[in-house]
Design a protein around this motif. Structure first.
Motif, PDB file in Angstrom:
ATOM      1  N   ASP A  35       0.833  -1.206   0.000  1.00  0.00           N
ATOM      2  CA  ASP A  35       0.000   0.000   0.000  1.00  0.00           C
ATOM      3  C   ASP A  35       0.869   1.257   0.000  1.00  0.00           C
ATOM      4  OD1 ASP A  35      -2.291  -1.466   0.006  1.00  0.00           O
ATOM      5  OD2 ASP A  35      -2.702  -1.225   2.154  1.00  0.00           O
ATOM      6  N   LYS A 116      -3.641   3.716  -1.094  1.00  0.00           N
ATOM      7  CA  LYS A 116      -4.646   3.411  -0.074  1.00  0.00           C
ATOM      8  C   LYS A 116      -5.201   4.694   0.548  1.00  0.00           C
ATOM      9  CE  LYS A 116      -6.926   1.350   3.316  1.00  0.00           C
ATOM     10  NZ  LYS A 116      -8.288   0.810   3.069  1.00  0.00           N
ATOM     11  N   TYR A 117      -4.301   5.623   0.873  1.00  0.00           N
ATOM     12  CA  TYR A 117      -4.745   6.878   1.502  1.00  0.00           C
ATOM     13  C   TYR A 117      -4.241   8.088   0.714  1.00  0.00           C
ATOM     14  CZ  TYR A 117      -5.981   4.149   5.629  1.00  0.00           C
ATOM     15  OH  TYR A 117      -6.548   3.240   6.482  1.00  0.00           O
ATOM     16  N   ASP A 163      -9.632   7.672   2.686  1.00  0.00           N
ATOM     17  CA  ASP A 163      -9.414   6.260   2.359  1.00  0.00           C
ATOM     18  C   ASP A 163      -9.854   6.079   0.915  1.00  0.00           C
ATOM     19  OD1 ASP A 163      -9.745   3.483   1.920  1.00  0.00           O
ATOM     20  OD2 ASP A 163      -9.867   3.141   4.086  1.00  0.00           O
ATOM     21  N   ARG A 165      -9.725   3.510  -1.195  1.00  0.00           N
ATOM     22  CA  ARG A 165     -10.442   2.282  -1.590  1.00  0.00           C
ATOM     23  C   ARG A 165     -11.868   2.244  -1.032  1.00  0.00           C
ATOM     24  NH1 ARG A 165      -5.197  -1.245  -0.313  1.00  0.00           N
ATOM     25  NH2 ARG A 165      -3.953  -0.542  -2.087  1.00  0.00           N
TER      26      ARG A 165
END
Length: 220
Positions: A35, A116-117, A163, A165
């Motif tokens: 990630d 991811k972030y 976030d 995802r």
């Protein structure tokens, strides 16, 4: 003998800084192997822009592959995603991600980089007050300065953690730092600099690390 003593004084004297970090958390960090995290600065305001050096500082402080925190540099990310994260086109709200990801090219590149972030940092550091004066003269007998100057700086930053995802806001952090720098001058000006922006950077990076990797809190 005099020169080493003078240099040591410059290194250890500095202005004072206070910093306050606040946190709002909706969920804990869930970084897995592979990630990545993107740190981006908001630059949509006509009054200021979040400084690129502050974003670079937070990214450098936070980047720690051994801890599972892989940071994609801001410029690299903006270039590969062009033009979707330019100041005029960047999503302003997390709900805008749904519309952005309808673009297959954007979706594929985000997935290829393991994003991811996305952390958006908004704010700036400004000089809020200054006083005093220093005058310098040069003559046949030599050169010298005399006087005293002081100035206050204030940093005010807020980080929003998206976030990517789950397409939701995971939380927010704010860092407020204040400090006063001094410049006494008796023959030679001696700057006593309060590293306000740098301290805001380190405070925010440490808190982001605990946010994204909660188990790191005890060792940070």
């Amino acid at each position: 003998m005099l020169k080493p003593v003078f240099m040591t004084t410059l290194i250890f004297l500095s202005g004072c800084t206070t910093i306050v970090i606040d946190e709002y958390r909706r969920s804990d960090g869930e970084l897995a192997m592979g990630d990545s995290v993107v740190i981006l600065g908001r630059r949509h305001s006509s009054d200021y822009e979040t400084e690129p050096d502050l974003i670079s500082c937070v990214g450098s402080e936070l980047h720690n592959p051994a801890l599972g925190v892989n940071i994609i540099p801001e410029k690299e990310f903006v270039d590969i995603m062009y033009p979707w994260f330019e100041p005029r086109t960047a999503p302003m709200h997390v709900r805008s991600l749904d519309r952005l990801l309808e673009n297959a090219g954007v979706r594929e590149r985000m997935e290829a980089y393991g994003v991811k972030y996305i952390v958006w940092i908004d704010g700036s550091t400004e000089t809020t007050a200054s006083a005093g004066s220093i005058s310098c003269t040069i003559s046949t007998g030599g050169a010298g300065c005399f006087g005293f100057g002081t100035w206050d700086k204030e940093s005010d930053y807020e980080a929003s953690i998206w976030d990517f995802r789950d397409r939701e806001l995971s939380g927010k952090l704010s860092a407020d730092a204040k400090g006063t720098s001094y410049m006494p001058a008796i023959v030679i000006p001696i700057p006593l600099i309060a590293r306000v922006k740098n301290n805001a950077c380190k405070g925010m990076a440490a808190q982001l690390q605990q946010f994204l990797v909660p188990s790191s809190g005890a060792s940070s």
